[in-house]
Design a protein around this motif. Structure first.
Motif, PDB file in Angstrom:
ATOM      1  N   GLU A  12      -1.490 -10.798  -1.329  1.00  0.00           N
ATOM      2  CA  GLU A  12      -0.530  -9.219  -1.850  1.00  0.00           C
ATOM      3  C   GLU A  12      -0.659  -8.566  -2.759  1.00  0.00           C
ATOM      4  O   GLU A  12      -2.131  -8.902  -3.613  1.00  0.00           O
ATOM      5  CB  GLU A  12       0.956  -9.877  -2.194  1.00  0.00           C
ATOM      6  N   SER A  13      -1.220  -7.237  -2.001  1.00  0.00           N
ATOM      7  CA  SER A  13      -1.311  -6.149  -3.535  1.00  0.00           C
ATOM      8  C   SER A  13      -0.201  -5.705  -3.428  1.00  0.00           C
ATOM      9  O   SER A  13       0.885  -4.932  -2.855  1.00  0.00           O
ATOM     10  CB  SER A  13      -2.566  -4.929  -3.149  1.00  0.00           C
ATOM     11  N   ALA A  29       1.696   1.347 -15.718  1.00  0.00           N
ATOM     12  CA  ALA A  29       1.661   0.874 -13.956  1.00  0.00           C
ATOM     13  C   ALA A  29       0.059   0.422 -13.940  1.00  0.00           C
ATOM     14  O   ALA A  29      -0.667   1.188 -14.166  1.00  0.00           O
ATOM     15  CB  ALA A  29       1.995   1.396 -13.248  1.00  0.00           C
ATOM     16  N   HIS A  30      -0.074  -0.657 -13.163  1.00  0.00           N
ATOM     17  CA  HIS A  30      -1.583  -0.943 -13.160  1.00  0.00           C
ATOM     18  C   HIS A  30      -1.157  -1.712 -10.944  1.00  0.00           C
ATOM     19  O   HIS A  30      -0.792  -2.425 -11.257  1.00  0.00           O
ATOM     20  CB  HIS A  30      -1.638  -2.216 -13.993  1.00  0.00           C
ATOM     21  N   PRO A  31      -2.600  -1.364 -11.009  1.00  0.00           N
ATOM     22  CA  PRO A  31      -2.615  -2.574  -9.729  1.00  0.00           C
ATOM     23  C   PRO A  31      -2.844  -4.079 -10.290  1.00  0.00           C
ATOM     24  O   PRO A  31      -3.333  -3.904 -11.086  1.00  0.00           O
ATOM     25  CB  PRO A  31      -4.311  -2.009  -9.078  1.00  0.00           C
ATOM     26  N   LEU A  36      -5.211  -9.741  -4.492  1.00  0.00           N
ATOM     27  CA  LEU A  36      -6.049  -8.886  -4.868  1.00  0.00           C
ATOM     28  C   LEU A  36      -6.691  -8.625  -6.642  1.00  0.00           C
ATOM     29  O   LEU A  36      -7.756  -8.716  -6.888  1.00  0.00           O
ATOM     30  CB  LEU A  36      -4.956  -7.685  -5.440  1.00  0.00           C
ATOM     31  N   ASN A  37      -6.315  -9.033  -7.387  1.00  0.00           N
ATOM     32  CA  ASN A  37      -6.961  -9.280  -8.795  1.00  0.00           C
ATOM     33  C   ASN A  37      -8.266 -10.808  -8.536  1.00  0.00           C
ATOM     34  O   ASN A  37      -8.614 -10.403  -9.397  1.00  0.00           O
ATOM     35  CB  ASN A  37      -5.794  -9.779  -9.713  1.00  0.00           C
ATOM     36  N   MET A  63      -3.337   4.245  -5.468  1.00  0.00           N
ATOM     37  CA  MET A  63      -3.655   3.747  -7.452  1.00  0.00           C
ATOM     38  C   MET A  63      -3.875   2.522  -6.378  1.00  0.00           C
ATOM     39  O   MET A  63      -5.585   2.177  -6.856  1.00  0.00           O
ATOM     40  CB  MET A  63      -2.254   3.770  -7.602  1.00  0.00           C
ATOM     41  N   ILE A  64      -3.359   1.264  -5.562  1.00  0.00           N
ATOM     42  CA  ILE A  64      -3.995   0.697  -5.539  1.00  0.00           C
ATOM     43  C   ILE A  64      -5.634   0.528  -4.545  1.00  0.00           C
ATOM     44  O   ILE A  64      -6.639  -0.288  -5.192  1.00  0.00           O
ATOM     45  CB  ILE A  64      -3.427  -0.184  -4.012  1.00  0.00           C
TER      46      ILE A  64
END
Length: 279
Positions: A12-13, A29-31, A36-37, A63-64
């Motif tokens: 997931e993202s 807010a951050h991706p 994803l990380n 953003m992602i």
């Protein structure tokens, strides 16, 4: 060599909306999202990295997308539903409690996902992607398709708010553990999945299912890495913690980078990583 390794991450993202419950700062807010990380961390450490994931072309999705492209992650996007979010409320120690609004479905990119997996040296998955229908079954199929030619690793990164039935999550985790060469979990994961036994007992039980290496992160107590031949326990460096969001994912990316530098990823590296026999 690390640069010759291609890692495909499946998962997931989302956008982490981080809230200070004391009102000392505005929400940010951050991706994010554990897979994803890991993908971003692996790419920053010099590994060619694909991410099979899901997000929309809404503002959070854009953003992602910008974040992934800025970090040289190749994206295979299989979804059109609104981009998932996680509201992270920070506690006094920097730990986070999460509330999710999430969809996991990558059927829209099945063919390019299988192609990416076929061309990969190593596959990483875990977290919500391995427990949330309908995408969990596609994730498992991708893992199974990689077993003959790539090393595989799994991080359960348990989210009780998404999968509250510990028995179901435990059963699903063991399916992925058995399909993996490397497994990483946190002490919090193991306490939730197996409340009636110690983390060491779980590490030994997981090794018996098939992985070559299992790693346990324990916050300030430092990690433990266990194989059939050895146990390594490392002290954690004392630091001032801003928050713990993504800490385990950074550990996972570093572990993959280290194994790549040892040529321990890929079909030829399964024994190097500690696996005595082919599955």
């Amino acid at each position: 060599m690390a640069r010759d390794t291609t890692v495909t991450v499946i998962g997931e993202s989302l956008v982490d909306i981080i809230r200070d419950p004391h009102g000392r700062s505005e929400s940010q807010a951050h991706p994010g999202g554990s897979p994803l990380n890991v993908a971003v961390g692996a790419a920053r450490l010099g590994l060619r990295t694909n991410l099979v994931t899901h997000y929309s072309q809404d503002p959070y999705g854009l953003m992602i997308d910008e974040h992934l492209r800025a970090n040289a992650v190749d994206v295979i996007n299989g979804g059109t539903a609104p981009t998932s979010t996680a509201l992270a409320t920070l506690g006094p120690d920097g730990g986070a409690e999460y509330t999710f609004s999430i969809t996991w479905d990558i059927n829209g990119a099945s063919l390019p996902a299988f192609t990416a997996v076929e061309d990969s040296t190593h596959l990483h998955t875990g977290s919500i992607a391995t427990v949330l229908p309908p995408g969990d079954q596609t994730t498992l199929a991708l893992v199974e398709s990689a077993r003959e030619h790539a090393t595989i690793n799994f991080d359960p990164n348990c989210r009780p708010a998404i999968s509250p039935d510990a028995a179901v999550a435990r059963q699903q985790s063991e399916v992925f553990v058995a399909a993996s060469d490397i497994v990483k979990a946190s002490d919090e994961d193991l306490r939730w999945l197996y409340p009636d036994r110690t983390p060491d007992e779980t590490l030994e039980a997981w090794l018996a299912l098939g992985p070559a290496v299992v790693a346990l992160t324990r916050g300030a107590s430092g990690p433990v890495v266990l194989s059939r031949n050895a146990r390594v326990e490392m002290a954690a460096e004392a630091i001032i913690v801003a928050d713990t969001v993504g800490a385990g994912d950074s550990f996972m990316a570093g572990l993959l980078s280290g194994l790549a530098q040892l040529d321990a990823l890929g079909a030829g590296g399964q024994n190097t990583a500690g696996q005595p026999d082919a599955r």
